[in-house]
Design an enzyme around this catalytic site. Structure first.
Site, PDB file in Angstrom:
ATOM      1  N   ARG A 175       0.814  -1.215   0.000  1.00 64.96           N
ATOM      2  CA  ARG A 175       0.000   0.000   0.000  1.00 64.96           C
ATOM      3  C   ARG A 175       0.846   1.263   0.000  1.00 64.96           C
ATOM      4  NH1 ARG A 175      -3.300   1.689  -2.674  1.00 64.96           N
ATOM      5  NH2 ARG A 175      -4.196  -0.392  -2.491  1.00 64.96           N
ATOM      6  N   LYS A 223       0.248  24.865  -4.810  1.00 66.29           N
ATOM      7  CA  LYS A 223      -0.942  24.208  -4.259  1.00 66.29           C
ATOM      8  C   LYS A 223      -0.727  22.697  -4.263  1.00 66.29           C
ATOM      9  CE  LYS A 223      -3.901  27.984  -5.815  1.00 66.29           C
ATOM     10  NZ  LYS A 223      -5.002  28.395  -6.708  1.00 66.29           N
ATOM     11  N   LYS A 278       1.815  40.277  -4.725  1.00 67.13           N
ATOM     12  CA  LYS A 278       0.370  40.210  -4.903  1.00 67.13           C
ATOM     13  C   LYS A 278      -0.280  41.464  -4.328  1.00 67.13           C
ATOM     14  CE  LYS A 278      -0.232  35.243  -5.282  1.00 67.13           C
ATOM     15  NZ  LYS A 278      -1.171  34.134  -5.005  1.00 67.13           N
ATOM     16  N   GLU A 331       1.502  40.128  -9.692  1.00 66.33           N
ATOM     17  CA  GLU A 331       0.167  39.680 -10.076  1.00 66.33           C
ATOM     18  C   GLU A 331      -0.634  40.865 -10.592  1.00 66.33           C
ATOM     19  OE1 GLU A 331      -3.029  36.807  -7.989  1.00 66.33           O
ATOM     20  OE2 GLU A 331      -2.735  38.720  -6.953  1.00 66.33           O
TER      21      GLU A 331
END
Length: 291
Positions: free
Chosen positions: A110, A145, A177, A206
């Site tokens: 596993r 992410k 940002k 950004e």
């Protein structure tokens, strides 16, 4: 992925399965002492061969790390590669064959599958994006992410799928940002402060309008992160910037619009879904001979 990080990942992954219970009297060895089922049903002297098999088509990644899992529990295990990371495979293809103590093979099963399935799922998703923009000149990027603790593996899997890595962390690219602009007072002030603090680090800003893009380029930004811009606006930004900074489209991207966005002339498409939403590639371990 560094050698030290892979070793730590293997140990951490196996620990999830093999700690938490007392050693079994008839199986005190570390490799299988907490695999209750295998210890109860399989003799310690039994050896066998098992195949790691694709249950669905896709692009594989993480096979060397999965192999390390088997080696950790059975140092003398024999490994035969059937595929290499980055290969496209079909349903039923054998990716890796392992021979060793059956208890150890099943105790490792596993953990090895979790690693390879996760990495292969990301590689498969990435390949679909890369193929969608092929010929446009745009490069598919990942983002930060990622699954906590698995970033090196997941970003490696993106590369196996043909994509490229963006930032590994908060240290290798300065991403200015809206919150940074608000704190610094302006885009120009934010860029200047970053240049003063870390002159060798690339600066990305950004933006979500053409005017902001022009302002950021004038302030000396190396890259622009064009957030949630439709293709028509992206084409305007490409014209205004005129090669003075690299352009990265992000936000709201789907495979259905990937080619249209790439064709605007941007340099990159960054896709968080490569790592935060890619389904696993279905893999299995089949024991085919034991004795």
């Amino acid at each position: 992925m560094s050698e030290a990080w892979v070793t730590e990942l293997v140990e951490r992954t196996l620990t999830e399965d093999l700690t938490g219970g007392p050693p079994l009297p008839h199986a005190p060895d570390l490799a299988v002492r907490h695999d209750v089922t295998s210890s109860a049903t399989i003799a310690a002297t039994r050896f066998g061969t098992a195949d790691l098999v694709a249950r669905a088509p896709g692009v594989v990644a993480g096979l060397p790390v999965a192999a390390r899992v088997f080696q950790r529990l059975a140092p003398g295990v024999t490994l035969t590669a059937g595929a290499r990371d980055g290969d496209t495979v079909a349903t039923g293809d054998v990716l890796l064959t392992v021979r060793g103590p059956v208890r150890a093979l099943l105790a490792a099963e596993r953990s090895a599958l979790n690693i390879a399935s996760r990495a292969s799922g990301i590689a498969t998703a990435t390949r679909a994006w890369v193929e969608a923009v092929a010929g446009t000149g745009a490069v598919v990027l990942d983002t930060r992410k990622t699954t906590p603790g698995l970033r090196p593996l997941e970003k490696y899997a993106v590369r196996c799928g043909g994509g490229s890595n963006k930032r590994m962390g908060l240290y290798d690219v300065a991403m200015v940002k809206d919150n940074h602009v608000a704190a610094a007072g302006s885009v120009a002030d934010a860029v200047a402060l970053v240049r003063e603090c870390a002159p060798s680090v690339p600066v990305q800003v950004e933006v979500d309008t053409v005017a902001q893009a022009a302002e950021a380029v004038a302030a000396g930004a190396d890259f622009l992160l064009c957030d949630n811009m439709p293709p028509a606006v992206l084409r305007e930004v490409v014209a205004v910037v005129a090669g003075r900074a690299e352009l990265e489209a992000t936000g709201g991207l789907t495979l259905g619009v990937a080619r249209e966005v790439a064709a605007t002339g941007v340099d990159f498409l960054s896709v968080g879904a490569l790592t935060h939403s890619a389904p696993i590639l279905d893999l299995a371990l089949d024991l085919r001979a034991a004795g």
